[in-house]
Design an enzyme around this catalytic site. Structure first.
Site, mmCIF file in Angstrom:
data_model
loop_
_atom_site.group_PDB
_atom_site.id
_atom_site.type_symbol
_atom_site.label_atom_id
_atom_site.label_comp_id
_atom_site.label_asym_id
_atom_site.label_seq_id
_atom_site.Cartn_x
_atom_site.Cartn_y
_atom_site.Cartn_z
ATOM 1 N N GLU A 125 0.827 -1.216 0.000
ATOM 2 C CA GLU A 125 0.000 0.000 0.000
ATOM 3 C C GLU A 125 0.857 1.261 0.000
ATOM 4 O OE1 GLU A 125 -3.202 -0.142 -0.362
ATOM 5 O OE2 GLU A 125 -3.455 -2.293 -0.088
ATOM 6 N N CYS B 43 9.932 16.966 -22.613
ATOM 7 C CA CYS B 43 9.124 18.174 -22.472
ATOM 8 C C CYS B 43 7.803 17.741 -21.863
ATOM 9 C CB CYS B 43 8.893 18.791 -23.850
ATOM 10 S SG CYS B 43 7.870 20.283 -23.820
ATOM 11 N N ARG C 269 -6.034 19.727 -21.750
ATOM 12 C CA ARG C 269 -5.750 20.222 -23.110
ATOM 13 C C ARG C 269 -6.524 19.383 -24.134
ATOM 14 N NH1 ARG C 269 -0.188 21.170 -26.583
ATOM 15 N NH2 ARG C 269 -0.721 23.257 -27.238
ATOM 16 N N ASP D 118 12.915 15.527 -14.488
ATOM 17 C CA ASP D 118 13.398 14.673 -13.411
ATOM 18 C C ASP D 118 14.517 13.780 -13.913
ATOM 19 O OD1 ASP D 118 12.172 12.083 -14.435
ATOM 20 O OD2 ASP D 118 10.388 13.357 -14.295
ATOM 21 N N GLU E 263 1.512 7.537 -2.739
ATOM 22 C CA GLU E 263 0.655 6.530 -2.097
ATOM 23 C C GLU E 263 -0.718 6.443 -2.760
ATOM 24 O OE1 GLU E 263 1.676 7.681 2.105
ATOM 25 O OE2 GLU E 263 0.301 6.020 2.481
ATOM 26 N N ASN F 266 1.489 16.584 -22.304
ATOM 27 C CA ASN F 266 0.846 17.851 -21.946
ATOM 28 C C ASN F 266 -0.380 17.784 -21.048
ATOM 29 O OD1 ASN F 266 2.420 19.987 -23.039
ATOM 30 N ND2 ASN F 266 1.911 19.242 -25.078
ATOM 31 N N GLU G 208 19.484 43.126 -35.333
ATOM 32 C CA GLU G 208 19.232 42.012 -34.402
ATOM 33 C C GLU G 208 19.851 40.721 -34.936
ATOM 34 O OE1 GLU G 208 14.998 43.160 -32.230
ATOM 35 O OE2 GLU G 208 14.954 42.382 -34.273
ATOM 36 N N TRP H 77 9.995 15.273 -27.214
ATOM 37 C CA TRP H 77 9.003 14.298 -26.702
ATOM 38 C C TRP H 77 8.153 14.990 -25.653
ATOM 39 C CZ3 TRP H 77 9.083 8.705 -27.504
ATOM 40 C CH2 TRP H 77 8.144 8.026 -26.718
ATOM 41 N N ASP H 78 6.920 15.332 -26.045
ATOM 42 C CA ASP H 78 6.086 16.161 -25.166
ATOM 43 C C ASP H 78 5.061 15.315 -24.407
ATOM 44 O OD1 ASP H 78 5.194 18.510 -24.015
ATOM 45 O OD2 ASP H 78 5.001 19.578 -25.913
ATOM 46 N N ASP I 175 7.749 22.068 -34.662
ATOM 47 C CA ASP I 175 6.993 21.741 -33.448
ATOM 48 C C ASP I 175 5.597 21.249 -33.811
ATOM 49 O OD1 ASP I 175 5.771 22.277 -30.598
ATOM 50 O OD2 ASP I 175 7.905 22.639 -30.341
HETATM 51 C C1 GLA Z 1 3.845 22.205 -25.002
HETATM 52 C C2 GLA Z 1 5.329 22.500 -25.089
HETATM 53 C C3 GLA Z 1 5.571 23.629 -26.039
HETATM 54 C C4 GLA Z 1 5.008 23.292 -27.390
HETATM 55 C C5 GLA Z 1 3.539 22.947 -27.276
HETATM 56 C C6 GLA Z 1 3.008 22.408 -28.576
HETATM 57 O O1 GLA Z 1 3.163 23.200 -24.350
HETATM 58 O O2 GLA Z 1 5.869 22.763 -23.836
HETATM 59 O O3 GLA Z 1 6.938 23.924 -26.140
HETATM 60 O O4 GLA Z 1 5.735 22.217 -27.937
HETATM 61 O O5 GLA Z 1 3.311 21.957 -26.280
HETATM 62 O O6 GLA Z 1 1.670 22.068 -28.501
#
Ligand code: GLA
Length: 728
Positions: A178, A526, A445, A534, A279, A482, A614, A479-480, A368
């Site tokens: 447990e 990500c 999301r 981590d 836990e 969310n 810039e 590799w996200d 992205d």
């Molecule tokens: C997350 C990531 C962002 C971007 C979005 C795309 O929020 O942290 O950097 O990649 O997803 O949906």
């Protein structure tokens, strides 16, 4: 020998370069903790006290010594059921639903090298180069047939000790776990502060320090992920400990799922800290013959303050957690399309970005979110990992070639653990998503989490990622992840209490296979920015996007907090446009670069919208970064101010031989007729003189470390200073 067993005293002693850790088997077979602190000799059972304490019960066998109670003796692996009423590491429920477990010593093993963990990420080190050793201490509860292996990994040169626990059912009846924690530390005396790293999306890992009072201070995550809210890392420190002095102990979890970390001050002012699996939503059945492995905790001790503690952890993560080609290689400078385009782009736009990137000296272009299925918003298509050729105007393979022809590498975003209800994948396999039958799922999301506790879902995910990576010369994958997990349910599991743990085993197994098949692909972790930042993820992805917040001033604090436990090489950081998309702040381009270089460095904007001036500045930044990249990635990192309270963020990278130093500072708010601000250097060679390349000043190391280096008036908000100090 780092690990010594004394058969007569029944002690196990672990020596590292500067620390000693000791435990002892008491006359009744209980394993007591004796000591973790600065290096010390001999048996330290003289630290134990026995006194008659009311309402603290004795184990049956120890009843002849009134006052011998596990309720206050320091323990190595406290379990529920022994008369210790402090928070236990293990809670077991037997076949009659009774709680209660009693573990006695059952032997040990010492072996060269560092153990590894079946299916889980763990620190790696060998005996020859790293002098690593492993100690296994066995405990058992004969009634339950429950066998425990306590694992200790020792990296003596780094002052690192790791811990993990294996619970095995060697009996004839099932039982349930447990609660299972991986490491515990009982300190019999002292008043301490607890330092934790808490936050929220776009504001992760803010350091928080508070004095421990009676009771428990608990942090953790019930989200099935390590989380934005609390990082799986904590430090216990003397009230007076600072960067340069004082005692501090850390625990850091090598795991990316839910966790619990607790610091408890008991009735006798003793302190217990521990860390392990969350836990809630965890109840793991073990049938005869089965076992459960706890994720690893990295522990360290420094008697010389927080900077030394961080150095131990940085070295450990950089060289003994991160793996693969990019562990040592300088990371590519990248341009990410997210803040440039969000979902609104086509193939020509990506190729234009690639060309602009090339002109600026950038190495890699990352496409992205938004390139697959019908993904033009975040309401749909997660799970449909085939390119939207209509949107791109060509196949993914062609697009990759066009980007490569422009002279830059190609990288791509993916979020393979998730599915939208509006996707072909969900329509084909609705039962692959974690949804509790009859309950409307919690959406995050607009998406659901795939059930990675299932073998066929793992297999699908592996193949889906391979089919993307096999489209062409993809050299980077973001590799996200969310959302947090809310509904824990697997349609095929015989026991829902296992699902969250098994999910992580599934994720890690797929990442392991991908690492093996694509050793040259750099994977950046990500999770809505830094929600899964981590040491577990760092085993598979040597860098992690630190936060969705790209504002240089907010990042000062986020990266400051992150630096306590994690090296700069792990911290994904980019220059973005102004006003900043997350908080509207305007900061100088120079400052944005100085702060992003305090990480893996890259850009997240549309260069087409920059002025020629810039662009020239950016070219200079990239050139400057390349010169300093090795020092930034491998140097010793010093925090020189606390940006939460100091109106200044300042930090330095010091080469191993202390001959080269890169010192950076940002004064957050400029004020009228401002008192001069000084940065106190650290880590320089005492007695040496240093020349500051930028302005020719020649300064004594001791004076810079004692009084500090004065900074010219800022004249604007968020003004930055970058100094190269060369030893002369
Ligand atoms: C997350 C990531 C962002 C971007 C979005 C795309 O929020 O942290 O950097 O990649 O997803 O949906």
């Amino acid at each position: 020998m780092a690990i010594i067993h004394d058969a007569e005293k029944r002690t196990f002693t672990i020596h590292t370069q500067n620390t000693t850790y000791q435990m002892q088997v008491d006359p009744y077979g209980y394993l007591l903790h004796l000591y973790y602190g600065r290096k010390a000799a001999g048996c330290m059972d003289w630290l134990l006290t026995v006194a008659d304490r009311g309402l603290s019960g004795s184990p049956y066998d120890a009843a002849d010594i009134r006052g011998y109670s596990l309720d206050y003796l320091p323990q190595e692996f406290p379990v529920q059921g022994t008369g210790d009423y402090r928070s236990p590491m293990l809670i077991v429920k037997d076949i009659n639903d009774a709680f209660g477990c009693e573990l006695r010593y059952a032997g040990y093993e010492i072996a060269p090298g560092k153990y590894s963990l079946q299916g889980l990420p763990a620190v790696y080190a060998d005996s020859e180069n790293d002098h690593a050793e492993t100690l296994k201490v066995f405990l058992e509860d004969k009634r339950l047939g429950l066998h425990i292996t306590l694992l200790y990994g020792v990296l003596p040169d780094l002052d690192i000790i790791t811990r993990s626990v294996i619970v095995s059912n060697r009996g004839e009846k099932p039982f349930r776990i447990e609660k299972l924690q991986s490491a515990c530390l009982d300190l019999p005396f002292g008043d301490f502060d607890l330092i934790t790293f808490c936050g929220r999306h776009a504001m992760e890992r803010q350091p928080e320090r508070c004095a421990l009072t009676h009771g428990s201070h608990v942090i953790g995550s019930r989200r099935g992920m390590s989380s934005h809210q609390y990082n799986p890392m904590m430090i216990l420190a003397d009230h007076t400990a600072d960067e340069r002095s004082g005692r501090c102990w850390s625990m850091q979890f090598v795991y990316s799922g839910g966790f619990k970390a607790e610091a408890e001050r008991d009735q006798y002012n003793q302190t217990r800290i521990q860390m392990g699996l969350a836990e809630e939503k965890f109840s793991y059945p073990l049938a005869p013959g089965e076992e459960l492995v706890s994720p690893e905790v990295i522990m360290s001790y420094s008697g010389e303050g927080l900077a030394k503690l961080s150095h131990n952890l940085h070295r450990c993560i950089r060289k003994h957690v991160c793996r693969g080609k990019y562990r040592d290689a300088v990371r590519p400078v990248l341009l990410n399309s997210w803040e440039a385009f969000y979902f609104d782009f086509d193939g020509d736009g990506i190729v234009r970005l690639a060309k602009e990137a090339k002109e600026l000296g950038i190495d890699l272009l990352v496409m992205d979110d938004g390139w697959f299925g019908k993904r033009n918003s975040d309401f749909l298509a997660l799970g449909d990992w085939t390119a939207n050729e209509e949107k791109l105007g060509c196949s993914l393979a062609e697009l990759i070639s066009r980007v490569n022809e422009a002279g830059v590498k190609f990288g791509i975003w993916i979020e393979p653990e998730m599915v939208n209800e509006n996707s072909d994948l969900f329509r084909a396999h609705p039962d692959w998503a974690m949804v509790i039958p009859g309950k409307k799922p919690v959406l995050g999301r607009n998406q659901l989490v795939l059930d990675l506790s299932r073998e066929e879902v793992r297999e699908w995910m592996y193949k889906a990622v391979c089919s993307v990576l096999d489209q062409g010369n993809i050299e980077y994958l973001k590799w996200d992840y969310n959302r947090s997990i809310a509904d824990v349910f697997s349609h095929t599991s015989d026991d829902q209490g296992k699902v969250l743990y098994d999910y992580m085993i599934g994720l890690y197994s797929v990442l392991e296979r991908l690492n093996a098949r694509y050793p040259d692909v750099l994977i950046e972790g990500c999770s809505g920015g830094g929600g899964r930042f981590d040491a577990g993820m760092l085993y598979y992805t040597p860098q992690i996007w630190c936060s969705d917040n790209t504002d240089a001033v907010d990042r000062l604090i986020i990266q400051y907090g992150t630096s306590f436990g994690y090296p700069v090489s792990a911290v994904g950081a980019h220059v973005s446009t102004c006003p900043n998309h997350q908080n509207g702040r305007v900061t100088p381009l120079k400052t944005r670069a100085a702060v992003a270089m305090n990480g893996t460095f890259g850009y997240e904007l549309d260069p087409g919208k920059m002025t020629e001036e810039e662009k020239e500045e950016v070219c200079g930044q990239i050139e400057a970064f390349r010169k300093d990249a090795a020092l930034i990635q491998n140097g010793d990192y010093y925090r020189l101010s606390d940006p939460v309270s100091d109106n200044m963020g300042a930090w330095a990278y010091v080469s191993e031989d202390k001959s080269q130093v890169l010192l950076c500072a940002v004064i957050i708010e400029s004020r009228g007729n401002m008192p001069a601000m000084y940065v106190k250097a650290d880590g320089l060679e005492p007695g040496a003189m240093y020349r500051i390349e930028e302005d020719g000043r020649v300064c004594a190391a001791d004076a810079m470390m004692d009084m500090g280096l004065p900074l010219p008036q800022p004249g604007e908000d968020a003004h930055s200073y970058v100094y190269h100090l060369m030893k002369i």
